[in-house]
Design an enzyme around this catalytic site. Structure first.
Site, short mmCIF file in Angstrom:
data_model
loop_
_atom_site.label_atom_id
_atom_site.label_comp_id
_atom_site.label_asym_id
_atom_site.label_seq_id
_atom_site.Cartn_x
_atom_site.Cartn_y
_atom_site.Cartn_z
CG HIS A 152 -22.26 -37.09 17.29
ND1 HIS A 152 -24.01 -37.97 17.24
CD2 HIS A 152 -21.94 -38.80 18.06
CE1 HIS A 152 -24.06 -39.18 17.44
NE2 HIS A 152 -22.78 -39.39 17.61
CG LEU A 153 -16.10 -38.33 20.78
CD1 LEU A 153 -16.46 -38.50 22.43
CD2 LEU A 153 -16.43 -40.04 20.89
CG HIS A 154 -16.67 -36.30 15.29
ND1 HIS A 154 -17.20 -35.28 16.56
CD2 HIS A 154 -15.62 -35.23 14.42
CE1 HIS A 154 -16.44 -33.90 15.85
NE2 HIS A 154 -16.01 -34.04 14.64
CD GLN A 155 -10.06 -41.93 17.83
OE1 GLN A 155 -10.46 -41.52 19.96
NE2 GLN A 155 -9.82 -43.26 17.82
CB ILE A 177 -20.01 -31.57 14.68
CG1 ILE A 177 -21.01 -30.95 13.50
CG2 ILE A 177 -21.64 -32.40 15.10
CD1 ILE A 177 -20.68 -31.72 12.32
#
Length: 168
Positions: A115-118, A112
């Site tokens: 949308h940035l996600h760590q 995805i």
């Protein structure tokens, strides 16, 4: 297989907040969304398709794709929630180590990318065993909802949410 086949992917894709699971998750009931904790600018949620048991994602509420697009307070809170996630996972499951990181863009492996996600992926000695290679499967010994409840109960402070808490 649902992830690989894309059968749960929204028709319009993930680029717009209306189809983005990271934009939708905070508004769903906690047990349904797998959200573990909420901050002012970011939240922690279990990965629906985990690499390892307890695989968390730390996401800004704002729908941004690139790390440089985060503002200062979002960057600080993302780091602080990542640290808390590591402490919580260690306390609940005695993780021996972690893989922490972001895949920026589809070509870098982001499922995805909009949308940035760590990723906060717990690791244990010997967790990469014969099952994925020979058995072509991964063993996940705990249901995601059960893992979410354990992490949410262990999360410190006001960002803790209960199993039936609706998100605003």
């Amino acid at each position: 297989m649902a992830y690989i086949s894309g059968e749960d992917r929204p028709e319009g894709g993930y680029d717009k907040p209306s189809g983005c699971p990271f934009c939708l998750a905070p508004g769903r009931p906690a047990g349904e969304s797998l959200v573990v904790a909420r901050g002012e600018r970011v939240f922690a949620v279990l990965n629906l398709y985990p690499y390892n048991p307890g695989h968390l994602l730390v996401c800004p509420y704002r729908h941004v794709a690139d790390y440089p697009d985060l503002d200062g307070p979002e960057t600080v809170e993302l780091a602080a929630v990542t640290q808390t996630a590591m402490r919580v996972v260690r306390s609940v499951s005695n993780a021996h180590g972690f893989n922490i990181g972001m895949n920026q863009g589809g070509v870098a492996g982001a499922g995805i990318a909009a949308h940035l996600h760590q990723h906060v992926v717990p690791r244990w000695g010997g967790d990469a065993n014969f099952m994925p290679v020979i058995g072509r499967t991964k063993v996940l010994p705990q249901l995601l909802a059960d893992t979410r409840d354990l992490f949410a109960a262990a999360w410190p402070g006001e960002s803790r949410i209960g199993p039936d808490t609706a998100q605003a």
